[in-house]
Design a protein around this motif. Structure first.
Motif, mmCIF file in Angstrom:
data_model
loop_
_atom_site.group_PDB
_atom_site.id
_atom_site.type_symbol
_atom_site.label_atom_id
_atom_site.label_comp_id
_atom_site.label_asym_id
_atom_site.label_seq_id
_atom_site.Cartn_x
_atom_site.Cartn_y
_atom_site.Cartn_z
ATOM 1 N N HIS A 77 -7.886 2.552 -1.060
ATOM 2 C CA HIS A 77 -9.692 3.221 -0.163
ATOM 3 C C HIS A 77 -9.501 2.335 1.467
ATOM 4 O O HIS A 77 -9.939 2.823 1.934
ATOM 5 N N ARG A 78 -9.369 0.981 0.943
ATOM 6 C CA ARG A 78 -8.885 0.510 1.961
ATOM 7 C C ARG A 78 -8.156 1.359 3.038
ATOM 8 O O ARG A 78 -8.349 1.116 4.863
ATOM 9 N N SER A 125 -0.919 2.347 -12.235
ATOM 10 C CA SER A 125 -0.436 1.201 -12.628
ATOM 11 C C SER A 125 -0.308 0.319 -13.736
ATOM 12 O O SER A 125 0.525 -0.575 -13.072
ATOM 13 N N GLN A 141 0.820 -0.747 -0.280
ATOM 14 C CA GLN A 141 0.271 0.101 0.406
ATOM 15 C C GLN A 141 1.098 1.242 -0.122
ATOM 16 O O GLN A 141 0.711 2.201 -0.578
ATOM 17 N N TYR A 201 2.212 1.963 -3.362
ATOM 18 C CA TYR A 201 0.576 2.281 -4.107
ATOM 19 C C TYR A 201 0.516 4.092 -4.044
ATOM 20 O O TYR A 201 0.516 4.320 -5.200
ATOM 21 N N SER A 257 -8.057 -1.371 -10.372
ATOM 22 C CA SER A 257 -9.308 -1.312 -9.517
ATOM 23 C C SER A 257 -8.437 -1.842 -8.107
ATOM 24 O O SER A 257 -8.799 -1.276 -7.604
ATOM 25 N N ALA A 258 -7.398 -2.784 -9.036
ATOM 26 C CA ALA A 258 -6.672 -3.658 -6.830
ATOM 27 C C ALA A 258 -5.904 -2.191 -6.978
ATOM 28 O O ALA A 258 -5.681 -1.947 -5.433
ATOM 29 N N SER A 315 -7.187 1.020 -6.687
ATOM 30 C CA SER A 315 -7.583 1.907 -6.092
ATOM 31 C C SER A 315 -8.930 1.295 -4.705
ATOM 32 O O SER A 315 -8.826 2.222 -4.310
ATOM 33 N N GLN A 316 -9.153 0.171 -4.445
ATOM 34 C CA GLN A 316 -9.196 -1.142 -3.537
ATOM 35 C C GLN A 316 -8.113 -0.985 -2.191
ATOM 36 O O GLN A 316 -8.539 -0.483 -1.411
ATOM 37 N N SER A 317 -7.436 -0.377 -2.397
ATOM 38 C CA SER A 317 -6.397 -0.713 -1.350
ATOM 39 C C SER A 317 -5.881 0.823 -1.780
ATOM 40 O O SER A 317 -5.791 0.730 -0.172
ATOM 41 N N ASN A 365 -9.573 4.430 4.727
ATOM 42 C CA ASN A 365 -10.591 3.568 5.835
ATOM 43 C C ASN A 365 -9.855 2.967 6.941
ATOM 44 O O ASN A 365 -9.802 3.642 9.106
#
Length: 301
Positions: free
Chosen positions: A37-38, A22, A5, A8, A30-31, A33-35, A41
């Motif tokens: 976002h996690r 990417s 992360q 990234y 997508s991977a 963005s999701q990582s 959070n």
């Protein structure tokens, strides 16, 4: 939170784009963005803001990314600990395109302080000249801009991309040209230009002249100080990489403004380090590249 992360978010900050990050990291958008976002959070903060001009760190994001960058670079140092424990010797010749010379000077000073027996030479040249010098063993490491399509011709050379870029116009903030956010080819022909001698600029001129007619060229030069002089005194505008202008003192002082070039489809450009696959000066070049990269990235955050 994990190292992946951190990689990234640092790459997104460098490229100002999820899609470019990417591509550089060979991971789906997508991977990433999701990582991210996690991670946001988990941290309880927003790291990036997206706009039509790109993706940029929030104030809180800048602080986090600076620390993440420091962690990743310390890990790189640990990985190369064996090389670091011994003093580097021999010759190291490094070249860069204009505008990042202050980083090159600082990196050379840091390397020389730690490795006094390392003979360092630095110079400023156009990207195509740097590539030719590396092919002929006159230079060990180069910081260049290159069209993505040209990478297919990099036989025997290793290229490490850092940023994506494009050609833009740079002008004094009080000039008539500065009133525009985007300049059309016909409008550009009305303004005087002082141009650095670089393969990208020459290619642009050739294609522009073929499609729209000649530009008004005040002069061409291989001296970046001459370009700085005409910009500072509002004598003429110039054309160059947006990355270069972001590092330029006149941009940081608010004296210069960048104007996008409209109606011209530019090939994709990448900016990064190039060196031969030869083992000669490989360790010194790698250590220098790490320091140089760190100086640029920390200044951008």
């Amino acid at each position: 939170m994990n190292l992946e992360q951190l990689e990234y978010v640092v790459e997104i900050a460098k490229t100002q784009s999820f899609s470019a990050a990417s591509e550089h990291l060979h991971v789906t958008q997508s991977a990433i963005s999701q990582s991210v976002h996690r991670l946001e959070n988990e941290l309880g903060m927003i790291l990036f803001e997206r706009s039509r001009h790109g993706t940029f760190p929030t104030p809180e994001g800048k602080q986090f990314i600076a620390k993440a960058l420091d962690i990743l670079q310390r890990i790189d140092e640990l990985k190369s600990l064996n090389a670091e424990t011994s003093l580097l010797t021999g010759d190291l010749h490094v070249a860069t395109f204009p505008s990042v010379m202050p980083y090159l000077v600082q990196t050379a000073a840091d390397m020389k302080r730690e490795h006094p027996q390392l003979n360092i030479a630095i110079e400023e040249k156009g990207s195509m000249e740097i590539i030719e010098d590396i092919r002929n063993n006159r230079t060990h490491l180069g910081f260049i801009a290159i069209y993505a399509k040209q990478l297919r011709e990099f036989d025997g050379l290793h290229f490490s991309p850092m940023y994506s870029g494009k050609l833009v116009v740079c002008t004094h903030h009080q000039s008539e040209l500065a009133k525009l956010n985007r300049v059309t080819p016909e409008q550009l022909k009305e303004h005087k230009l002082a141009l650095y001698r670089d393969g990208f600029i020459e290619d642009f001129l050739q294609e522009f002249t073929y499609d729209y007619g000649p530009l008004s060229i005040l002069f061409k030069t291989n001296n970046s100080e001459a370009i700085t002089t005409v910009l500072r005194n509002n004598i003429a505008a110039t054309i160059g990489h947006d990355f270069s202008f972001h590092q330029h003192p006149l941009w940081k002082e608010g004296i210069a403004k960048m104007v996008e070039i409209a109606s011209i489809d530019q090939p994709k450009m990448q900016i990064g380090f190039v060196q031969t696959e030869s083992k000669e000066a490989a360790v010194s070049a790698e250590r220098f590249a790490q320091r140089f990269r760190q100086a640029i990235e920390l200044d951008q955050l």
